[in-house]
Design an enzyme around this catalytic site. Structure first.
Site, short mmCIF file in Angstrom:
data_model
loop_
_atom_site.label_atom_id
_atom_site.label_comp_id
_atom_site.label_asym_id
_atom_site.label_seq_id
_atom_site.Cartn_x
_atom_site.Cartn_y
_atom_site.Cartn_z
CE LYS A 172 21.63 -54.46 93.52
NZ LYS A 172 20.98 -55.62 92.94
CB CYS A 280 17.79 -66.17 105.27
SG CYS A 280 16.92 -65.20 106.27
#
Ligand code: NAD
Length: 496
Positions: A172, A280
């Site tokens: 997903k 990140c």
């Protein structure tokens, strides 16, 4: 353009009740509509994966490795096409998109070695004529839920290892830039992966919740912001699943007085503003240890002025737009909050010239100095091109600052003192440490993961941790009687 799910080896033909807009961030225009899955659509993908698992778990190691090698070749051959897709929906410049694909290729190459990686242990004669050995078996259907900022690399941190270990996958991806996942699905099919082994469902919270609740999903790998990572970890484990959930970050780069300040300034600018700070492992705080502050801030400012910001498709652009207008506005709000909290706005990104369409989601590189630990520009993960400088009096104060931060993803120290660097790597409470390297993302044969609020669970991503996460160990204790002695266990042979 409609972007839909990939289930059972082909594009989904159903009708979606809900869709979401996908943007070209450099023009601000809607470029597509992505289907947002209902729970029943997720179940369809999980069922396809579950059926495929019954066969794929028996696929020989040679077959699994061959698929990975073929996928690696296709990905390498088509990387320019994939980079174009990434730039069109994420906005990062071509060289950043190419870099992302390069790191993804390395993760695929690691999984090509699966026959070696799945070798178990064997102890002959643990007791007389009793052998003990371990085997690593796949888990079943695994869910992968990924963020917008690396639409190809983060899925490929997990998918190759999961599949090579004999699992089947429902991915997903982020609904903000969904097309890269469909491209990967097509390449896997072309590489000979059987239908149903890799599926993609697009969607938002509704799809994620169903992945977390469906009992056929045995494990979930998640990457995203800390609040959602915590939610996914808690919900998934409550439903009996194995979960690894990688969260947000606030990465500090400590600059000691003996550092090469040109090297440090170059690193701060590329690690702070590459991919518009939407990484990140981006550096968002430079910790300047007295007395380097003034000189370092000067060098960083000079370099910012020369950054070419614009449409990632145009040659020479070094930094692109933010992913959506809403995200750009949120990042923009920190410029005012930082200034009103008393930080010095040294470079205001709103004044930077932009080589692109006015309607794009732009914000130029921004630099704050004299940032305090209680300011929201310091405490929050901004996830945009905003770099903060915190000044501290000593090495000890720098370590104390970094260790007190709730995040623990990455950090770097810039110094020419080997002893200080060695002490830092020992004392710092962060999962990935760079010494004169601003973005210390581990190579694919190590594993990637932060500490504290940057990771929930006990497995890091890819590399050896990835193989452990996607398998469970079985230990067999076996005794076979010797037929040449009439099936009677005689102990040691008498005439040898
Ligand atoms: P996000 O948390 O908004 O979304 C991540 C995924 O969760 C997406 O697939 C999204 O659809 C889903 N999601 C969003 N809201 C949800 C909800 N309420 N319930 C269930 N699912 C939900 O993150 P993002 O904005 O896509 O990505 C940026 C974040 O990811 C940053 O915080 C960044 O630091 C982090 N990140 C971390 C790593 C790492 O390795 N630690 C790597 C890349 C990105």
């Amino acid at each position: 353009m409609r972007i839909t799910h990939w289930i059972g080896g082909k594009a989904w033909t159903g009708v979606s009740q809900r869709t979401g807009d996908v943007y070209d961030p450099a023009t601000g225009q809607v470029s597509g509509q992505v289907d947002l899955a209902r729970a029943s659509d997720v179940d369809e993908a999980v069922n396809a994966a579950h059926e495929a698992f019954a066969r794929w778990r028996h696929a020989s190691l040679t077959q699994r490795a061959n698929v990975m090698f073929a996928f690696r070749e296709l990905l390498n051959a088509r990387k320019a096409d994939l980079a174009e897709i990434i730039t069109a929906e994420h906005g990062k410049v071509r060289s950043d998109a190419a870099g992302e694909i390069q790191r993804a290729l390395e993760a695929v190459e690691f999984a090509c070695g699966i026959p070696q990686l799945l070798k178990g242990g064997f102890s002959e004669n643990a007791s007389t004529k009793v052998d003990v050995y371990s085997i690593q078996q796949p888990l079943g259907v695994v869910g992968v839920i990924s963020p917008f900022n690396f639409p190809a690399m983060v899925p490929l941190w997990f998918v190759p290892n999961a599949i090579a270990c004999g699992n089947t996958v429902v991915l997903k991806p982020s609904e903000k830039d969904p097309s890269a996942s469909n491209f990967l699905a097509e390449l896997f099919a072309e590489a000979g992966l059987p239908d149903g082994v890799f599926n993609v469902v697009h969607g938002d919270k509704e799809a994620v919740d169903r992945i977390l609740e469906n009992p056929e999903v045995k494990a979930v790998s998640f990457v995203g912001s800390t609040p959602i990572a915590r939610y996914v970890y808690e919900t998934g484990t409550r439903h009996g699943k194995r979960v690894q959930a990688l969260g947000g970050a606030k990465n500090h780069m400590v600059v000691l007085p003996d550092a090469d300040l040109d090297l440090a300034a170059d690193a701060a600018v590329s690690a702070g503003f590459g991919s518009a700070g939407e990484r990140c492992m981006a550096i968002s705080v430079v910790v300047a240890v007295d007395p380097v502050g003034d000189e370092l801030v000067g060098k960083i400012s000079e370099r910012i002025a020369g950054l070419h910001v614009g449409d990632g498709r145009r040659p020479g652009c070094e930094m692109g737009p933010l992913v959506t207008g809403a995200h750009r506005d949120k990042v923009l709000s920190y410029l005012d909050s930082g200034r009103s909290a008393g930080a010095t706005l040294v470079v205001d990104g709103r004044g930077h010239s932009i080589d692109g369409d006015d309607a794009g989601f732009w914000l130029g590189p921004t630099l704050f100095d004299h940032v305090g630990e209680d300011m929201s520009i310091y405490t929050d993960e901004i996830f945009g091109p905003v770099l903060s400088v915190v000044r501290v009096p000593s090495y000890d104060a720098a370590v104390e600052l970094v260790n007190a931060n709730r995040y623990g993803n990455g950090t770097a120290i810039f110094t020419n003192d080997g002893g200080a660097a060695r002490r830092y790597q020992n004392e710092i409470e962060i999962g990935m440490v760079g010494v004169n390297v601003a973005i210390p993302v581990p190579v694919s044969y190590y594993s990637f993961g932060g500490w504290k609020d940057s990771l929930f669970g006990d497995s890091h991503a890819y590399g050896p941790d990835g193989v452990r996460f996607f398998t469970r160990t079985k230990v067999v204790t076996s005794r076979w009687l010797d037929p040449s002695h009439g099936g009677v266990n005689l102990g040691f042979p008498q005439n040898s």
